[in-house]
Scaffold this active site. Structure first.
Site, PDB file in Angstrom:
ATOM      1  N   LYS A  27      25.829   2.202  -2.793  1.00 45.25           N
ATOM      2  CA  LYS A  27      26.756   2.326  -1.760  1.00 45.25           C
ATOM      3  C   LYS A  27      27.970   1.593  -2.032  1.00 45.25           C
ATOM      4  CE  LYS A  27      25.819   3.023   2.468  1.00 45.25           C
ATOM      5  NZ  LYS A  27      25.338   2.844   3.977  1.00 45.25           N
ATOM      6  N   ARG A  98      25.831  -3.125   6.354  1.00 44.12           N
ATOM      7  CA  ARG A  98      24.957  -2.119   5.852  1.00 44.12           C
ATOM      8  C   ARG A  98      24.240  -2.377   4.595  1.00 44.12           C
ATOM      9  NH1 ARG A  98      27.098   3.235   8.284  1.00 44.12           N
ATOM     10  NH2 ARG A  98      28.854   2.538   8.930  1.00 44.12           N
ATOM     11  N   GLY A 107      17.738   5.531   5.739  1.00 47.51           N
ATOM     12  CA  GLY A 107      17.270   5.288   6.859  1.00 47.51           C
ATOM     13  C   GLY A 107      15.890   3.989   6.941  1.00 47.51           C
ATOM     14  N   MET A 109      16.213   0.943   5.801  1.00 46.79           N
ATOM     15  CA  MET A 109      16.643  -0.553   5.921  1.00 46.79           C
ATOM     16  C   MET A 109      17.563  -0.455   7.230  1.00 46.79           C
ATOM     17  SD  MET A 109      16.882  -1.977   2.208  1.00 46.79           S
ATOM     18  CE  MET A 109      17.808  -0.649   1.584  1.00 46.79           C
ATOM     19  N   ARG A 371      27.508   9.607  -2.261  1.00 47.38           N
ATOM     20  CA  ARG A 371      26.637   9.365  -3.094  1.00 47.38           C
ATOM     21  C   ARG A 371      25.874  10.577  -3.784  1.00 47.38           C
ATOM     22  NH1 ARG A 371      22.245   7.198   1.409  1.00 47.38           N
ATOM     23  NH2 ARG A 371      22.363   9.342   2.761  1.00 47.38           N
ATOM     24  N   HIS A 489      17.191  12.271  10.141  1.00 41.63           N
ATOM     25  CA  HIS A 489      16.003  11.667   9.570  1.00 41.63           C
ATOM     26  C   HIS A 489      15.210  12.582   8.860  1.00 41.63           C
ATOM     27  CE1 HIS A 489      12.226   9.296   8.843  1.00 41.63           C
ATOM     28  NE2 HIS A 489      13.090   8.667   8.201  1.00 41.63           N
ATOM     29  N   SER A 797      -7.634  16.615 -30.751  1.00 42.82           N
ATOM     30  CA  SER A 797      -7.068  16.867 -29.373  1.00 42.82           C
ATOM     31  C   SER A 797      -7.490  15.516 -28.788  1.00 42.82           C
ATOM     32  CB  SER A 797      -7.612  18.093 -28.659  1.00 42.82           C
ATOM     33  OG  SER A 797      -7.117  18.147 -27.640  1.00 42.82           O
ATOM     34  N   CYS A 864      -5.130  16.693 -24.440  1.00 49.28           N
ATOM     35  CA  CYS A 864      -5.626  17.644 -23.336  1.00 49.28           C
ATOM     36  C   CYS A 864      -6.001  16.826 -22.135  1.00 49.28           C
ATOM     37  CB  CYS A 864      -6.668  18.654 -23.959  1.00 49.28           C
ATOM     38  SG  CYS A 864      -8.037  17.861 -24.569  1.00 49.28           S
ATOM     39  N   TYR A 884       1.742  18.997 -29.656  1.00 52.23           N
ATOM     40  CA  TYR A 884       1.594  19.602 -28.508  1.00 52.23           C
ATOM     41  C   TYR A 884       0.970  18.667 -27.208  1.00 52.23           C
ATOM     42  CZ  TYR A 884      -3.172  20.970 -28.980  1.00 52.23           C
ATOM     43  OH  TYR A 884      -4.696  20.892 -29.344  1.00 52.23           O
TER      44      TYR A 884
END
Ligand code: PEP
Ligand code: MG
Length: 906
Positions: A27, A98, A107, A109, A371, A489, A797, A864, A884
């Site tokens: 902010k 703020r 919301g 803080m 923002r 909210h 693998s 994997c 991969y």
């Protein structure tokens, strides 16, 4: 030079700028930047995030002393710009205080508005504005907010009533009115007197009169709120480190509640739900910002298009809309024009979708915040692809803009169209966060968590949500609220979570005491099923079947863009033709792991499988294996077909034996009958197969080496299937993988059986199929001796599930007994079975790749374990040069995006 702790901004000047968000918070950095680019912002100053850490190290008094001179100087700066004076009776300056962290935490803080008022100043404000009602309303809001936040009067127990709300209710009742704005100046004055008495009674002290005393209290309270429970929970969820701290922004107040030429609102430069390139938002005339966000009044739309769409959803006629819910574009056309131009300017400046807050004070527009807007997964992809097409960002930026885990949301279910046809719409609310959800009704966050832990799916139904409901929202399938707009909210948080949410469904009547909700004459109780469509706002009675999402063209564009930059290939872990097909549709280019033991869960097959395990001699095993061979071959054919032309890596049997033998009497009787032996025989055999540490027991290649006939049968099934398909014109690419190798000779012995069986089969069939023989690397010893193993194995693998288990010595099945405590105490940062431990397990992988390729430079290496679809782990795999990653089908797109990002980051 002394460390700079306070940065001022105002009137087109600023000491900070956008790229200072680590120090100034999101902010603060944006307030500075907006000044620099000519967006009208009320003047103020930012206390840095570093001070937040100092605050928790050195304590309140020390930090106030450090800040005093700078803060007083900065306040003087605001005073001269606003031509008013902090604490002055005749011409008072009021400020807001703020929070503002590096990452947005909506919301979570605390905020204090209207600071600087007292019994004398309020009269001055009333005279100055000629609006005593406004002055006293501001004052009573301030006393309430300050009491709740700074003086700690907000009840910690949710069942307790806020003392100020109780007083308001009392006064309204005495007066016989329903809404806050029906209270007159005298009522507001009475509220202030009673609020202050409540403060004195509860805290033992008088409400502070001095403006600077108020200011220091508020600054410290904002720092304190960095450590409140919901902020801690949110940080945990979003992986935000505590050391980041919050900045504190102190800014001149501007008022959206100074009459009908004043307003306040929230807007987005594009649609945060769908990504559509359409300016949108909500506003309220004669209101303060908190009225929009808290969902107390349902706000109106900013644009005419938005307003018309909203009215259509609500079933409101055009005439009714124009008369009662006009858009800002229609009600305040001049201001709207200015707002629209500024939102375009901001989006063009930041090259990203902006989420902005503004206030109009007596016809003058002020921006309070901008923002980068939070957005759904679908919006994330669409915005990135459209901004790319519009030439606002380049390809690499478009890829980096997308958060791999958020793709998950695109893959989430929608309602089945057929099921919808017969479903009954009970009511409509606002489509606050898209997706379909279905579950049992609960009314309280705690219940949501409890029910979810019992394995039930729940829908959280609330009049409105507050940040305290976060824990419940996290576990719910969806959220339904009676009040609140698209920026309430509930809506903002749900969108951030990618969770279905319908808000502002005004027709629902929630009774928390009776635990019921009445919708259009239908009374539903806690536990009844409800279904929500977060994309349309529709609320359905009962359970509506959902089905998998259909992917958009933008998604496909993003995926093919990823392939342009990726080095790492993405395969899938699949054991059925269906899963293989799903993964292929998502772009998997082969199978990295086919777990053959998973192919026996079917009823007929499990009997033959159990027969094989329970047999006591080779002859008995062979008999059972002969029954298994055709099943296996048929399964492999299906998988090879689905993956035609792509490599399919089939792993030889790796069953922890106890998982496969019957432990109950019914199962034992069934096996006794199938094998023609007594139940007692089966019981004893099951007992003798029991191991103390089955994970470290007779599994993997230990099984194949003690019973080579199993390996031979599986080789016949794999290559036999490939031969048949080849003859039918398909193009199978089989790979045969030995599990749980720890010693070169374990691998060699298995390889011998595989190659001998293959030679025999090829001779019988008169055809040869090229195939590779490789190994899992999932035992630390295998990684340590990888050069020896690679002298025989054609590929590696990494089975990072077992490798993590054996490197840490944590049982992968039982870690839940201590993991929560370890995470809580920060002994572990994350669950190492979810996120690859790069320092330890990662070192083994890196070393094994290097050692393996030192003797076999072309050695193909993949992963994997479950980590193959986790973005940070995928990036690590790229870094250490794997060929991969292989992951479950629905994580294939996530892995593709993470792999492309890894390549770009490099
Ligand atoms: C592994 O251990 O990482 C692996 C993929 O094998 P499984 O999970 O089947 O033990
Ligand atoms: Mg394993």
């Amino acid at each position: 030079m002394e460390k700079k702790r306070v940065y001022t901004f105002g009137n087109g000047q600023a000491e900070g700028k956008a790229d200072m968000r680590n120090l100034l918070g999101g902010k603060g950095a944006n307030l500075a930047e907006m000044n620099l680019i000519g967006v009208p912002v009320p003047p103020g100053f930012t206390i840095t995030t570093e001070v937040c850490n100092e605050y928790f190290e050195k304590g309140k008094e020390a930090v106030v002393a450090l800040l005093k001179e700078d803060v007083e100087k900065s306040v003087a700066g605001i005073e001269s710009l606003m031509k008013s004076k902090f604490g002055d009776v005749e011409n008072p300056l009021l400020v807001s205080v703020r929070s503002g962290a590096r990452a947005s935490m909506p919301g979570m803080m605390d905020t204090i508005l209207n600071l600087g008022l007292n019994d004398e100043v309020v009269e001055g404000l009333a005279r100055k504005t000629g609006n005593p009602r406004f002055a006293w309303d501001s004052y009573r809001r301030f006393v309430q907010m300050y009491g709740d936040v700074v003086l700690g009067m907000k009840p910690t127990n949710k069942d307790d009533i806020d003392p100020f709300e109780a007083i308001i209710e009392d006064v309204k009742k005495a007066k016989g009115v329903r809404l806050d704005n029906e209270l007159d100046v005298d009522d507001l004055k009475e509220l202030v007197v009673r609020f202050k008495a409540a403060v004195k009674a509860q805290t033992g002290s008088d409400f502070p009169n001095n403006a600077y005393e108020q200011l220091w209290g508020a600054i410290c309270a904002v720092f304190d709120s960095w450590m409140n429970e919901r902020a801690i929970l949110y940080r945990k969820m979003e992986g935000i480190p505590v050391e980041w701290g919050t900045a504190v922004n102190v800014q001149a107040m501007v008022f959206g509640n100074m009459g009908d030429t004043s307003a306040t609102g929230v807007c987005f430069s594009r649609d945060a739900g769908t990504g559509e390139d359409l300016f949108n938002g909500e506003y309220l005339i004669n209101a303060q910002g908190e009225d929009v966000v808290a969902g107390i009044r349902t706000p109106q739309q900013i644009t005419k298009t938005g307003s018309q769409r909203w009215a259509a959803l609500q079933g409101i006629s055009e005439a009714d809309r124009l008369a009662n819910y006009p858009s800002m574009e229609e009600a305040m056309p001049e201001i709207y024009k200015e707002l629209d131009a500024l939102q375009t300017k901001l989006e063009n400046h930041y090259h990203d979708m902006q989420d902005m807050e503004f206030t109009v004070q007596e016809g003058k527009l002020w921006f309070l915040q901008t923002r980068n807007g939070k957005r759904t997964g679908a919006a994330m992809v669409r915005i990135a692809m459209e901004m790319l097409e519009q030439g606002m960002i380049d390809e690499k930026t478009a890829i980096m803009r997308c958060e791999p885990n958020k793709l998950d949301e695109l893959l989430h279910p929608v309602f089945d169209k057929e099921a919808l046809r017969s479903a009954k719409v009970l009511t409509r609310g606002l489509p606050a966060s898209p997706g379909a959800a279905c579950g049992q009704i609960v009314f309280f966050a705690e219940d949501a968590a409890k029910w979810r832990a019992d394995g039930r799916r729940v829908v959280l139904v609330r009049i409105e949500t507050s940040p305290e409901d976060l824990a419940g929202m996290t576990v719910a399938e969806g959220i339904l609220t009676a009040r609140g707009g698209m920026t309430s909210h509930a809506a903002v948080v749900a969108r951030g979570m990618g969770k279905c949410c319908v808000s502002g469904a005004g027709a629902i009547n929630v009774d928390y005491k009776a635990r019921t909700v009445e919708i259009d004459g239908v009374l539903l109780k806690e536990g009844d099923f409800l279904s929500l469509n977060g994309s349309t706002g529709e609320v359905y009675q009962g359970e509506v079947v959902t089905k998998a999402a259909e992917l958009s063209g933008d998604f496909a564009k993003l995926m093919s863009l990823c392939d342009k930059y990726t080095r790492l290939k993405v395969r899938t872990n699949a054991d059925t033709p269906h899963d293989a097909q799903v993964a292929r549709n998502f772009g998997a280019v082969g199978i990295g792991l086919c777990r053959t033991e998973h192919m026996f869960f079917d009823n007929q097959k499990i009997i033959a499988m159990r027969e094989m395990i329970l047999a006591t001699d080779e002859e008995g095993r062979k008999k059972a294996l002969n029954k298994l061979l055709p099943y296996q071959k048929a399964d492999f054919k299906g998988i090879f077909k689905a993956m035609d032309g792509c490599p399919v890596n089939v792993r030889l049997l790796d069953p922890p034996l106890h998982e496969f033998v019957p432990h109950d009497l019914k199962g034992q009787e069934e096996m006794a009958q199938a094998m023609g032996v007594t139940v007692e025989y089966i019981r004893q055999r099951v007992e003798s197969l029991c191991e103390h540490n089955p994970m470290l027991g007779h599994r993997g290649c230990r099984l194949g080496n003690t019973y080579p006939e199993i390996t031979a049968m599986q080789t016949r099934a794999i290559l036999g299937a490939a031969i048949e398909l080849k003859k039918e014109g398909y193009d199978p690419h089989p790979e045969i993988m030995v599990p749980l190798t720890g010693i070169l000779y374990e691998f060699e012995a298995q390889e011998k059986v595989i190659r001998a069986t293959a030679a025999e089969l090829f001779k019988e069939e008169g055809i040869e199929i090229p195939f590779k023989v490789g190994t899992m690397i999932e035992i630390p010893r295998a990684a340590l001796t990888a050069n020896r193993i690679a002298s025989r194995a054609e590929y590696f693998s990494f089975g990072t599930n077992d490798l993590t288990q054996m490197t840490f010595g944590y049982s992968r099945d039982d870690i839940a007994s201590f993991l929560p405590v370890y995470l809580e105490k920060k002994i572990l940062k994350v669950d190492p079975f979810q996120v690859l431990d790069q320092n330890g397990v990662g070192q083994l992988i890196e070393m094994a790749v290097e050692k393996g390729r030192s003797v076999r430079p072309e050695l193909k290496c993949g992963i994997c374990g479950e980590h193959g679809g986790e973005p940070s782990s995928v990036k690590f795999c790229h870094k250490v040069g794997l060929n991969y990653v292989s992951c479950s089908p629905f994580r294939v797109p996530i892995a593709r995006l993470a792999a492309a990002q890894a390549a770009i980051e490099e």
